[in-house]
Design an enzyme around this catalytic site. Structure first.
Site, PDB file in Angstrom:
ATOM      1  N   THR A 182       6.737   9.709   0.268  1.00  0.00           N
ATOM      2  CA  THR A 182       5.293   9.865   0.114  1.00  0.00           C
ATOM      3  C   THR A 182       4.978  11.099  -0.721  1.00  0.00           C
ATOM      4  OG1 THR A 182       4.800   8.775   2.165  1.00  0.00           O
ATOM      5  CG2 THR A 182       3.263  10.479   1.513  1.00  0.00           C
ATOM      6  N   ARG A 210       1.858  -3.665   7.564  1.00  0.00           N
ATOM      7  CA  ARG A 210       2.027  -2.387   8.273  1.00  0.00           C
ATOM      8  C   ARG A 210       1.284  -1.280   7.522  1.00  0.00           C
ATOM      9  NH1 ARG A 210       4.251   2.896   6.783  1.00  0.00           N
ATOM     10  NH2 ARG A 210       5.000   3.883   8.673  1.00  0.00           N
ATOM     11  N   GLY A 212       0.659   2.886   7.507  1.00  0.00           N
ATOM     12  CA  GLY A 212       1.245   4.111   8.044  1.00  0.00           C
ATOM     13  C   GLY A 212       0.211   5.191   8.308  1.00  0.00           C
ATOM     14  N   ASP A 213       0.698   6.410   8.427  1.00  0.00           N
ATOM     15  CA  ASP A 213      -0.170   7.543   8.748  1.00  0.00           C
ATOM     16  C   ASP A 213      -0.955   8.050   7.550  1.00  0.00           C
ATOM     17  OD1 ASP A 213       2.409   8.324   7.692  1.00  0.00           O
ATOM     18  OD2 ASP A 213       1.793  10.397   8.041  1.00  0.00           O
ATOM     19  N   GLY A 234       6.712  11.446   6.463  1.00  0.00           N
ATOM     20  CA  GLY A 234       7.733  11.191   7.475  1.00  0.00           C
ATOM     21  C   GLY A 234       7.507   9.856   8.146  1.00  0.00           C
ATOM     22  N   GLY A 236       5.809   7.445   9.789  1.00  0.00           N
ATOM     23  CA  GLY A 236       4.364   7.386   9.960  1.00  0.00           C
ATOM     24  C   GLY A 236       3.891   7.095  11.372  1.00  0.00           C
TER      25      GLY A 236
END
Ligand code: ASP
Length: 318
Positions: A182, A210, A212-213, A234, A236
């Site tokens: 990322t 999906r 992620g964060d 990292g 997520g």
């Protein structure tokens, strides 16, 4: 060092160090990070806003195939790309984000356009793409994002049944099967305003759909002039469960912790307690920076006005 002068911090993901790396391979990453910092710094130097500086940095990180965002994004288990991004303005707490977009060339710009429109914070999938197209943002064929290196990572991840971080693995200089590639940027401008922007292809071999964060405000991205601007990288799911980016700011606001203490407590305490791996970059309103990670390395760098950019991959987290 003048702690309150403008500063830009960037990351290109965290992960596992591959055992043998040549200096030349590492230099490619250092040079890419330094060039991007120089471009972002020119914006801040000319009086540009923190929002504009993080936008310039992430534009360039997205276009650089070394990093898992935009061109060079990782593959889902279906062999496709789904990109996530978010931006936040610390002065106003306005935010914008896109999730699971497949055709927007620069997801960071789409996030910014959503923030500027002011109606919604997060748009996903076809709705986000329709919005971006309507805003006149550049659209591309989905295979624009593909690179052979990422396809090899997918094959490797599928052979071992893993969902992998971009920088966790096989090729230079972090282990490509276990790295989180990322990208992100945080900045303080000369007006004392903070901004954060994160953009990602997610995790290799992730399930289609999906998210992620990175595009979730408070999880992978957060900015508040009263505390800090934070961009994470990292695993997520772990960052989501502890609302990592906001947790850094909350520890500062409610616990009176310094940026360094708050960032370390999240990355070395809260994150591993839920099995999370990765790191974050952060800057506070006084221009102090923190770049902790709990992996072997994190591509990172920062630049202050009047000083040359500093970049690092391994070594002591700071
Ligand atoms: N945090 C990202 C995600 O889970 C992955 C990364 O940082 O590389 O989507």
């Amino acid at each position: 060092m003048n702690a309150s002068s403008p500063v830009l911090v960037i990351h290109g993901g965290a992960g596992t160090i591959a055992p043998s790396r040549s200096v030349a391979e590492e230099l490619v990453y250092h040079a890419a990070l330094a060039d991007i910092l120089t471009a972002g710094a020119a914006c801040l130097e000319a009086g540009g806003s923190a929002l504009d500086a993080v936008g310039i940095a992430v534009d360039l990180l997205e276009e650089c195939p070394l990093f898992n965002a935009g061109h060079g994004a990782v593959f889902t288990s279906a062999g496709t790309h789904e990109l996530d991004a978010a931006v936040m303005d610390g002065a106003t707490l306005r935010a914008g984000a896109v999730a699971a977009v497949t055709r927007v060339r620069r997801p960071g710009r789409a996030a910014r356009a959503i923030m500027e429109a002011g109606e919604h914070v997060l748009l996903a999938g076809p709705g986000a793409e329709a919005f971006a197209r309507h805003q006149g943002l550049e659209m591309v064929e989905p295979d624009f994002f593909s690179t052979e290196a990422r396809r090899a990572q997918l094959v490797q991840a599928q052979a071992t049944g893993r969902i992998a971080l971009d920088h966790d693995g096989a090729s230079p200089p972090l282990d490509e099967a276990r790295k989180f590639g990322t990208v992100g940027a945080v900045a303080l401008d000369r007006h004392g305003h903070l901004a954060a922007l994160t953009s990602t292809g997610g995790m290799t071999n992730k399930r289609p759909g999906r998210i992620g964060d990175s595009p979730l405000i408070g999880a992978g991205t957060y900015a508040d002039d009263r505390t800090a601007a934070v961009s994470c990288t990292g695993t997520g799911e772990a960052f989501m469960r502890i609302a990592a980016a906001h947790d850094v700011c909350a520890r500062m606001a409610y616990g009176g912790r310094s940026l360094e203490d708050a960032a370390r407590a999240v990355v070395e305490g809260a994150l591993p307690s839920v099995g999370g791996r990765g790191g974050l970059i952060a800057v506070d309103a006084a221009g102090r920076i923190a770049m902790p990670f709990n992996t072997e390395g994190m591509y990172r760098g920062h630049v202050r006005m009047g000083e040359p950019p500093a970049t690092a991959i391994f070594g002591q987290a700071r």
